[in-house]
Enzyme design. Structure first.
Site, PDB file in Angstrom:
ATOM      1  N   LYS A 234       7.258  62.057 123.415  1.00  0.00           N
ATOM      2  CA  LYS A 234       8.431  61.263 123.018  1.00  0.00           C
ATOM      3  C   LYS A 234       9.721  62.052 123.177  1.00  0.00           C
ATOM      4  O   LYS A 234      10.772  61.481 123.417  1.00  0.00           O
ATOM      5  CB  LYS A 234       8.285  60.723 121.594  1.00  0.00           C
ATOM      6  CG  LYS A 234       7.149  59.706 121.511  1.00  0.00           C
ATOM      7  CD  LYS A 234       7.413  58.541 120.605  1.00  0.00           C
ATOM      8  CE  LYS A 234       6.343  57.490 120.858  1.00  0.00           C
ATOM      9  NZ  LYS A 234       6.247  56.448 119.876  1.00  0.00           N
TER      10      LYS A 234
ATOM     11  N   LYS B  16      -2.171  55.023 128.738  1.00  0.00           N
ATOM     12  CA  LYS B  16      -2.517  53.979 127.761  1.00  0.00           C
ATOM     13  C   LYS B  16      -1.502  52.829 127.796  1.00  0.00           C
ATOM     14  O   LYS B  16      -0.334  53.052 128.150  1.00  0.00           O
ATOM     15  CB  LYS B  16      -2.645  54.560 126.350  1.00  0.00           C
ATOM     16  CG  LYS B  16      -1.343  54.844 125.660  1.00  0.00           C
ATOM     17  CD  LYS B  16      -1.518  54.967 124.144  1.00  0.00           C
ATOM     18  CE  LYS B  16      -0.140  55.017 123.501  1.00  0.00           C
ATOM     19  NZ  LYS B  16      -0.108  54.785 122.091  1.00  0.00           N
TER      20      LYS B  16
ATOM     21  N   LYS C  50       3.683  49.801 124.260  1.00  0.00           N
ATOM     22  CA  LYS C  50       4.740  48.796 124.184  1.00  0.00           C
ATOM     23  C   LYS C  50       6.078  49.352 124.650  1.00  0.00           C
ATOM     24  O   LYS C  50       6.994  48.609 124.949  1.00  0.00           O
ATOM     25  CB  LYS C  50       4.843  48.249 122.771  1.00  0.00           C
ATOM     26  CG  LYS C  50       5.157  49.285 121.734  1.00  0.00           C
ATOM     27  CD  LYS C  50       4.928  48.723 120.348  1.00  0.00           C
ATOM     28  CE  LYS C  50       4.883  49.814 119.326  1.00  0.00           C
ATOM     29  NZ  LYS C  50       4.076  49.512 118.185  1.00  0.00           N
TER      30      LYS C  50
HETATM   31  P1  ATP Z   1       4.515  53.417 121.537  1.00  0.00           P
HETATM   32  O1  ATP Z   1       4.540  52.708 122.832  1.00  0.00           O
HETATM   33  O2  ATP Z   1       5.833  53.417 120.834  1.00  0.00           O
HETATM   34  O3  ATP Z   1       3.846  54.753 121.615  1.00  0.00           O
HETATM   35  P2  ATP Z   1       2.143  52.119 120.703  1.00  0.00           P
HETATM   36  O4  ATP Z   1       2.005  50.875 121.506  1.00  0.00           O
HETATM   37  O5  ATP Z   1       1.339  53.283 121.103  1.00  0.00           O
HETATM   38  O6  ATP Z   1       3.655  52.524 120.585  1.00  0.00           O
HETATM   39  P3  ATP Z   1       1.775  52.446 117.879  1.00  0.00           P
HETATM   40  O7  ATP Z   1       2.640  51.735 116.901  1.00  0.00           O
HETATM   41  O8  ATP Z   1       2.000  53.887 118.087  1.00  0.00           O
HETATM   42  O9  ATP Z   1       1.811  51.677 119.246  1.00  0.00           O
HETATM   43  O10 ATP Z   1       0.261  52.224 117.501  1.00  0.00           O
HETATM   44  C1  ATP Z   1      -0.252  51.287 116.591  1.00  0.00           C
HETATM   45  C2  ATP Z   1      -1.748  51.368 116.573  1.00  0.00           C
HETATM   46  O11 ATP Z   1      -2.269  50.859 117.797  1.00  0.00           O
HETATM   47  C3  ATP Z   1      -2.295  52.783 116.452  1.00  0.00           C
HETATM   48  O12 ATP Z   1      -3.416  52.783 115.606  1.00  0.00           O
HETATM   49  C4  ATP Z   1      -2.681  53.143 117.840  1.00  0.00           C
HETATM   50  O13 ATP Z   1      -3.698  54.099 117.869  1.00  0.00           O
HETATM   51  C5  ATP Z   1      -3.131  51.816 118.396  1.00  0.00           C
HETATM   52  N1  ATP Z   1      -2.905  51.741 119.827  1.00  0.00           N
HETATM   53  C6  ATP Z   1      -1.726  51.838 120.453  1.00  0.00           C
HETATM   54  N2  ATP Z   1      -1.850  51.708 121.778  1.00  0.00           N
HETATM   55  C7  ATP Z   1      -3.175  51.519 121.996  1.00  0.00           C
HETATM   56  C8  ATP Z   1      -3.961  51.323 123.162  1.00  0.00           C
HETATM   57  N3  ATP Z   1      -3.415  51.290 124.357  1.00  0.00           N
HETATM   58  N4  ATP Z   1      -5.287  51.161 123.027  1.00  0.00           N
HETATM   59  C9  ATP Z   1      -5.855  51.184 121.809  1.00  0.00           C
HETATM   60  N5  ATP Z   1      -5.180  51.383 120.673  1.00  0.00           N
HETATM   61  C10 ATP Z   1      -3.858  51.533 120.736  1.00  0.00           C
END
Ligand code: ATP
Ligand code: LTN
Length: 341
Positions: free
Chosen positions: A124, A206, A209
């Site tokens: 980040k 991964k 968002k």
């Molecule tokens: P960012 O894009 O800001 O990193 P993010 O999409 O990774 O955000 P978070 O709010 O960090 O979302 O994660 C919320 C939950 O969703 C966490 O428990 C995280 O482990 C899970 N998660 C996020 N992305 C994935 C993914 N691609 N596959 C499975 N689990 C996910």
């Protein structure tokens, strides 16, 4: 003998689960499959507490109007996914002041070196090079506070949060080592299926968002046409056989998604699509996802219109959370030597 036990005694035996999600943008299919859906399933077997982690979200800059909407949307969407506030207290993190307070304390028991090793911080701070703030750095101590305040036994998260959880364990262990048992040491609860849903455009990364390419992710609230389009554009390989294999990251990911939403195994999916092309498979995955999300979207549309209901729920959640978390905070402060009022 268990059968004759009064209800409360039985409930006391249940393990405590805590988890939270940031309201930092669109909630994706990755968040849903990797996190939210599992939370819903855990509610009967555990004492679950869930939160919208809005304090964490300002580690990257937020537009005030959009941020406010995102917090409410996240709350309503989680209810729509099936969080039942009768079973699981569900609150907004900034409503419960003990989180920021314990986070400060834990910062003083967390080493600079430990925080420097966090891969999310490294990622980040590269992504937001103009705003590498101290909050981004100490984010894991706040997450540790969230978890430790409720003496959580288990923390369901996607694989990407494993390192933060490890750190929370180390912080708790260090504190307990100095002052005697204060915090429960939490274990991760990472489901094997769907713990890492990958980007539809670059399946080695991964699904996230914050990816600028909107075709990389599917939002839980995307409309059916958009979902179908995104799956049709998903990156695959040239083998044209629907099977799990090395170098087939795109197809592996689509099989993973299909398997998570239909409950079919990868082998069953391979058999079903034998002799069919990727076009048919992508269409089928898209349709399965649309059907999985449809009832959630309908419930979301009802909840988000009902601000009074939402307020009633998050107030109730915060009241409960404060009561429980204050006990832990007081306990920790007393051990440190603070004069409690
Ligand atoms: P960012 O894009 O800001 O990193 P993010 O999409 O990774 O955000 P978070 O709010 O960090 O979302 O994660 C919320 C939950 O969703 C966490 O428990 C995280 O482990 C899970 N998660 C996020 N992305 C994935 C993914 N691609 N596959 C499975 N689990 C996910
Ligand atoms: N950091 C997590 C969200 C989060 C969390 C938590 C998860 C904040 N506090 C406590 C589990 C337990 C994330 O970004 N996924």
């Amino acid at each position: 003998m268990t059968e004759n036990m009064p209800q409360e005694t039985k409930q006391e035996k249940k393990k405590v689960i805590f988890s939270a999600i940031q309201p930092s943008g669109t909630i994706t299919l990755g968040n849903y499959i990797g996190a939210l859906r599992n939370w819903v399933k855990l509610q009967d077997d555990y004492n679950c507490i869930f939160a919208v982690a809005d304090l964490h979200a300002i580690t990257v800059r937020q537009d005030p109007k959009i941020f406010k909407q995102n917090i409410l949307n996240a709350y309503a969407l989680l209810l729509a996914c099936g969080i039942d506030t009768e079973k699981s207290p569900f609150f907004i993190q900034s409503h419960v002041h003990t989180h920021a307070e314990l986070a400060w304390i834990l910062n003083c028991y967390t080493q600079f070196g430990e925080l420097s090793r966090m891969t999310q911080f490294k990622d980040k701070s590269q992504k937001h090079a103009d705003n590498v703030n101290a909050g981004l750095f100490t984010y894991p101590s706040l997450m540790a506070a969230d978890i430790l305040l409720y003496q959580a036994d288990l923390v369901p998260v996607g694989a990407d949060q494993k390192q933060h959880l490890e750190l929370a364990r180390n912080i708790a262990d260090r504190f307990n080592g100095i002052y005697g048992k204060t915090f429960t040491i939490p274990d991760g609860y990472i489901s094997k299926v769907g713990s890492r849903i990958m980007s539809l455009q670059d399946p080695t990364k991964k699904m996230s968002k914050s990816d600028e390419n909107v075709n990389a992710w599917v939002a839980v609230l995307d409309n059916p046409d958009t979902i179908m389009k995104k799956f049709k554009r998903a990156v695959t390989d040239s083998e044209a056989v629907v099977r799990v294999g090395e170098g087939k990251d795109g197809i592996n990911n689509l099989i993973g998604i299909m398997s998570s939403v239909t409950g079919k195994t990868a082998d069953e999916i391979t058999v079903e699509f034998e002799g069919k092309g990727y076009g048919d498979f992508k269409q089928a995955v898209g349709e399965a996802v649309v059907e999985e999300l449809r009832p959630i979207q309908e419930r979301f549309n009802d909840y988000i219109k009902n601000k009074d209901y939402l307020e009633e729920q998050y107030r109730k959640g915060a009241e409960f959370a404060l009561r429980i978390s204050q006990r832990t905070l007081d306990k920790a402060m007393k051990k440190i030597g603070y004069v409690l009022k």
